[in-house]
Structures are given as structure tokens and as C-alpha cells.
Design a protein around this motif. Sequence first.
Motif, PDB file in Angstrom:
ATOM      1  N   VAL A  58      -9.572 -35.741 -48.895  1.00  0.00           N
ATOM      2  CA  VAL A  58     -10.188 -34.976 -49.975  1.00  0.00           C
ATOM      3  C   VAL A  58      -9.330 -35.057 -51.240  1.00  0.00           C
ATOM      4  O   VAL A  58      -9.849 -35.263 -52.348  1.00  0.00           O
ATOM      5  N   VAL A  59      -8.019 -34.907 -51.080  1.00  0.00           N
ATOM      6  CA  VAL A  59      -7.112 -34.967 -52.229  1.00  0.00           C
ATOM      7  C   VAL A  59      -7.149 -36.346 -52.885  1.00  0.00           C
ATOM      8  O   VAL A  59      -7.175 -36.464 -54.122  1.00  0.00           O
ATOM      9  N   VAL A  60      -7.148 -37.402 -52.072  1.00  0.00           N
ATOM     10  CA  VAL A  60      -7.166 -38.765 -52.618  1.00  0.00           C
ATOM     11  C   VAL A  60      -8.435 -39.002 -53.432  1.00  0.00           C
ATOM     12  O   VAL A  60      -8.387 -39.497 -54.566  1.00  0.00           O
ATOM     13  N   PHE A  61      -9.591 -38.636 -52.862  1.00  0.00           N
ATOM     14  CA  PHE A  61     -10.853 -38.859 -53.571  1.00  0.00           C
ATOM     15  C   PHE A  61     -10.957 -37.978 -54.809  1.00  0.00           C
ATOM     16  O   PHE A  61     -11.483 -38.406 -55.845  1.00  0.00           O
ATOM     17  N   ALA A  62     -10.465 -36.747 -54.717  1.00  0.00           N
ATOM     18  CA  ALA A  62     -10.487 -35.853 -55.880  1.00  0.00           C
ATOM     19  C   ALA A  62      -9.591 -36.402 -56.986  1.00  0.00           C
ATOM     20  O   ALA A  62      -9.949 -36.348 -58.171  1.00  0.00           O
ATOM     21  N   SER A  63      -8.438 -36.936 -56.616  1.00  0.00           N
ATOM     22  CA  SER A  63      -7.523 -37.503 -57.600  1.00  0.00           C
ATOM     23  C   SER A  63      -8.130 -38.719 -58.284  1.00  0.00           C
ATOM     24  O   SER A  63      -8.013 -38.890 -59.506  1.00  0.00           O
TER      25      SER A  63
END
Length: 239
Positions: free
Chosen positions: A158-163
Motif C-alpha cells: 500500500v505504501v509503495v503504490f501510494a508513494s
Amino acid sequence: MQREMFSKAVANAVANKAATAATGMTADVSRVIRNTYAMLALTLIVSAVGAGLSMAVGMDHGMAIALVIAAFGVLLFVMPRVANTGAGIWVVFAFTAMLGASLGPMLNYYLALPNGGSIVMQALGGTAFVFLTLSAYVMVTGKNFSFLGGFLSIGILVVVFASLGTTVAAFFGVNVTGIELAVSAMTVLLMSGFILYDTSRIISGGETNYLMATVSLYLDIHILFTNLLQLIGAFSGDD
């Protein structure tokens, strides 16, 4: 150098807690714990030296990104081949030196702010507090946090895609400051979870290679620090 002294103090304090809590564990687990925290102390010093040199030469953000990419290339393609050899120690040092050096531009940016020194020290102190507290909790209680594995993996995705999403949006001129802060806050929580998870894997015998254990804990600390620095800088009113 303050960063070097701080890093050594943090790792040594955790190592002392680990050695105390290792009483009653199997000899193999106790050995992995001792070696891991001793190695972690050295990698933090190496990382601090790398950061200091990077700051001194005024490394730019482009070079910092290149170092991060190179570091993870080493982690993915070189480390698995040498993790069980003496050469693995030098590969870990190279990996942490590159990641440490990649912090140079960020540290120079924050230190140039009116309250920059305080911001950096708060981030360092917060990182030390979280790491020492969570590590000590696992060491003392012996609680197994392996159940967090699935949740943490999903959280990282989730963090990777949000970033990536915020990067694209920012490229098109969209103000994503609030989302970026939310991602940083989520990352801080995830790294706290990873400290619990990685430490419990070490004391339960789930991780028997002290070099890989060192890399895992180092990454937890590194990512926790950078995101705390961004959050504290944003809410300090100087960022």
C-alpha cells in the motif's frame, strides 16, 4: 561526530538488553542475537560516516537516488550469494554505507532550516526510543510477532503504490502534501511493526543468519528515521 556517537550508543544499549534477555535461550539463538546487535552497531557507525561524507561533499538528490538503487541491487542480487560467507560482512558494510550516504542531501536540507538541528535530533531521539522500546519489549517478553507478517507485507505494498501515486500527481502539479504525510505516518507504524516482527524472528530462531538479521533491523531503523524526520519537519512549521 554526534551521529556516530549516537548510533553506537543506540546499538550498544540494545545489544546489552539482548545479551541480558538471551539467558535461557538456546546457544545458537544467543549467538545470533549477540552477532546481530554487534554487527548492527558497526553498520550504524558506517552509515553515520557515509552520511557525514555525503553531507560534506554536498551530494545532490540525483546521486542519492542512484545510491539507494545501487544499495538495493546489492541487497537483492549480491547479498543472497554471500550471506553465509565472510565476504557477506563487507557486502553489508557496503550496503549500509550507501544508504547512509544517501541521507546526506536530506540531512543538509533539514539542517539548513532555522530549527534544523532540533528537527534532526528529535528524529534521531524518536527513532532510538521506538527501536529500543520495541526491541526490549520483545526481548523481555519473548512474544512471537510472526502473525504480523501478512499485514506488514500488505502495508508495504500500500505504501509503495501510494508513494508512486503521489509522485505522479506531484509531477502534474497536484498538491499531495497531506497524502505524503499520511504515507509517512503509515510507514512509521509499519516500521514499528517490522521491528517487533524481525526481533521476534531472531529470538524464536526463525532467522539464523545474523547478517540477514542485521540488514533487516538496519532497514527498519533507516526507514523509520527518514519518515520521522519528514513528519517532524513538516509539523515544525519550518518545512
